[in-house]
Design an enzyme around this catalytic site. Sequence first.
Site, PDB file in Angstrom:
ATOM      1  N   GLY A  14       0.841  -1.202   0.000  1.00 18.82           N
ATOM      2  CA  GLY A  14       0.000   0.000   0.000  1.00 18.82           C
ATOM      3  C   GLY A  14       0.868   1.240   0.000  1.00 18.82           C
ATOM      4  O   GLY A  14       0.465   2.309   0.466  1.00 18.82           O
TER       5      GLY A  14
ATOM      6  N   TYR B 267     -14.383  -3.886   8.784  1.00 20.52           N
ATOM      7  CA  TYR B 267     -13.054  -3.257   8.831  1.00 20.52           C
ATOM      8  C   TYR B 267     -12.419  -3.445  10.210  1.00 20.52           C
ATOM      9  O   TYR B 267     -11.253  -3.835  10.323  1.00 20.52           O
ATOM     10  CB  TYR B 267     -13.220  -1.775   8.495  1.00 20.52           C
TER      11      TYR B 267
ATOM     12  N   THR C 205     -11.075  -6.909  10.828  1.00 23.11           N
ATOM     13  CA  THR C 205      -9.793  -7.201  10.166  1.00 23.11           C
ATOM     14  C   THR C 205      -8.633  -6.533  10.909  1.00 23.11           C
ATOM     15  O   THR C 205      -7.554  -7.116  11.038  1.00 23.11           O
ATOM     16  CB  THR C 205      -9.762  -6.735   8.699  1.00 23.11           C
TER      17      THR C 205
HETATM   18  N1  LIG Z   1      -6.046   7.579   7.166  1.00 26.26           N
HETATM   19  C1  LIG Z   1      -6.521   7.260   8.362  1.00 26.26           C
HETATM   20  O1  LIG Z   1      -7.082   8.089   9.081  1.00 26.26           O
HETATM   21  C2  LIG Z   1      -6.383   5.855   8.858  1.00 26.26           C
HETATM   22  C3  LIG Z   1      -6.934   5.553  10.115  1.00 26.26           C
HETATM   23  C4  LIG Z   1      -6.789   4.267  10.612  1.00 26.26           C
HETATM   24  C5  LIG Z   1      -6.131   3.314   9.878  1.00 26.26           C
HETATM   25  N2  LIG Z   1      -5.616   3.616   8.647  1.00 26.26           N
HETATM   26  C6  LIG Z   1      -4.917   2.563   7.933  1.00 26.26           C
HETATM   27  O2  LIG Z   1      -3.756   3.105   7.356  1.00 26.26           O
HETATM   28  C7  LIG Z   1      -3.396   2.357   6.178  1.00 26.26           C
HETATM   29  C8  LIG Z   1      -3.179   3.309   5.017  1.00 26.26           C
HETATM   30  O3  LIG Z   1      -4.389   3.993   4.769  1.00 26.26           O
HETATM   31  P1  LIG Z   1      -4.423   5.380   4.001  1.00 26.26           P
HETATM   32  O4  LIG Z   1      -5.295   6.272   4.767  1.00 26.26           O
HETATM   33  O5  LIG Z   1      -3.044   5.764   3.643  1.00 26.26           O
HETATM   34  O6  LIG Z   1      -5.254   4.930   2.695  1.00 26.26           O
HETATM   35  P2  LIG Z   1      -4.995   5.164   1.129  1.00 26.26           P
HETATM   36  O7  LIG Z   1      -6.257   4.698   0.481  1.00 26.26           O
HETATM   37  O8  LIG Z   1      -4.513   6.541   0.886  1.00 26.26           O
HETATM   38  O9  LIG Z   1      -3.804   4.143   0.809  1.00 26.26           O
HETATM   39  C9  LIG Z   1      -4.030   2.752   0.791  1.00 26.26           C
HETATM   40  C10 LIG Z   1      -3.173   2.145  -0.299  1.00 26.26           C
HETATM   41  O10 LIG Z   1      -3.398   0.730  -0.304  1.00 26.26           O
HETATM   42  C11 LIG Z   1      -3.514   0.314  -1.653  1.00 26.26           C
HETATM   43  N3  LIG Z   1      -4.303  -0.929  -1.721  1.00 26.26           N
HETATM   44  C12 LIG Z   1      -5.634  -1.079  -1.511  1.00 26.26           C
HETATM   45  N4  LIG Z   1      -5.988  -2.352  -1.745  1.00 26.26           N
HETATM   46  C13 LIG Z   1      -4.857  -3.020  -2.085  1.00 26.26           C
HETATM   47  C14 LIG Z   1      -4.589  -4.363  -2.464  1.00 26.26           C
HETATM   48  N5  LIG Z   1      -5.568  -5.270  -2.539  1.00 26.26           N
HETATM   49  N6  LIG Z   1      -3.313  -4.711  -2.753  1.00 26.26           N
HETATM   50  C15 LIG Z   1      -2.308  -3.773  -2.707  1.00 26.26           C
HETATM   51  N7  LIG Z   1      -2.524  -2.489  -2.390  1.00 26.26           N
HETATM   52  C16 LIG Z   1      -3.779  -2.124  -2.080  1.00 26.26           C
HETATM   53  C17 LIG Z   1      -4.200   1.471  -2.361  1.00 26.26           C
HETATM   54  O11 LIG Z   1      -4.005   1.419  -3.766  1.00 26.26           O
HETATM   55  C18 LIG Z   1      -3.533   2.663  -1.696  1.00 26.26           C
HETATM   56  O12 LIG Z   1      -2.366   3.034  -2.401  1.00 26.26           O
HETATM   57  C19 LIG Z   1      -4.531   1.365   5.967  1.00 26.26           C
HETATM   58  O13 LIG Z   1      -4.154   0.121   6.502  1.00 26.26           O
HETATM   59  C20 LIG Z   1      -5.677   1.972   6.759  1.00 26.26           C
HETATM   60  O14 LIG Z   1      -6.610   1.001   7.161  1.00 26.26           O
HETATM   61  C21 LIG Z   1      -5.736   4.876   8.126  1.00 26.26           C
END
Ligand SMILES: NC(=O)c1ccc[n+]([C@@H]2O[C@H](COP(=O)([O-])OP(=O)(O)OC[C@H]3O[C@@H](n4cnc5c(N)ncnc54)[C@H](O)[C@@H]3O)[C@@H](O)[C@H]2O)c1
Length: 247
Positions: free
Chosen positions: A9, A151, A154
């Site tokens: 990701g 979510y 997981t």
């Molecule tokens: N942003 C927040 O506030 C927040 C809060 C809690 C948890 N998170 C966690 O942080 C992590 C990053 O989230 P983010 O906010 O940067 O999201 P984002 O959507 O900006 O980035 C997620 C990335 O994962 C990639 N991705 C999705 N499905 C995929 C797959 N099947 N195989 C490979 N890549 C895949 C997407 O293309 C994207 O580049 C995640 O695990 C999310 O659950 C984020």
Amino acid sequence: MSRVAVVTGGASGLGEAICAGLAADGHRVAVLDVDGDAAEKLATELRGRGAQCVAVPVDVSDEAAIDDAFTAVRTEFGPIEILVTSAAIGGFTRFDKITLDEWNRYLAVNLTGTFLSIRAVLSDMVAAGWGRVVTISSAAGQQGAPRQGHYSATKGGVIAMTKTVARDYARHGITANSVPPFAIETPMLRRQQAEGKLPPDEYLTQAIPAGRVGGPEDVAAVCSFLCSEAAEYVNGQVIGVNGGAVV
Ligand SMILES: NC(=O)c1ccc[n+]([C@@H]2O[C@H](COP(=O)([O-])OP(=O)(O)OC[C@H]3O[C@@H](n4cnc5c(N)ncnc54)[C@H](O)[C@@H]3O)[C@@H](O)[C@H]2O)c1
């Protein structure tokens, strides 16, 4: 010391900042993402800053594709020493409306994808007698979250799995820790706000003692530390980067 790091990701949001942080730390970085164009764009940008960086398109829920992707990283850079798993999907559905297909997709990407990624690197780390695994989980996995039954399940699973890896592999010089964010400014958060699924920042910040939504670099800094030599004695921990929203 320059290590070989994989960030799943890695092309967006937290993953992008974590890639940039690890590259700035001098590591060779592989950006793994289902969005191959975005991964390539970031890898090109980081190479432009002098980093050794490669993009590998992969869907983390696909077992064969994961094995191919990690093999490609080994071919490019050598054995993998650092893994950060940030790939995930997020969304909102009332619990009784979650279909089995939707449930299974969340499990496949967020939980199985994290499992497959960790499994793919352990033999390299055991052989080296050194390794760092950081899983990006979520406050939803610590305390639940409204309309996020799939979510949050997981992410709770990711936390439990990380602790088990920590216990099983500590004797091999490998640490595994989880970072659960609360609200960090990324495309995922902004998308959910634009869709009306999450409230605007003014409301979100009422639940954050620090008084602001976090930046991706807040999370990246902690990941850099957890992946460093200095973090050798930090293992099996859940280290919230949340401005005090979850204590
Ligand atoms: N942003 C927040 O506030 C927040 C809060 C809690 C948890 N998170 C966690 O942080 C992590 C990053 O989230 P983010 O906010 O940067 O999201 P984002 O959507 O900006 O980035 C997620 C990335 O994962 C990639 N991705 C999705 N499905 C995929 C797959 N099947 N195989 C490979 N890549 C895949 C997407 O293309 C994207 O580049 C995640 O695990 C999310 O659950 C984020």
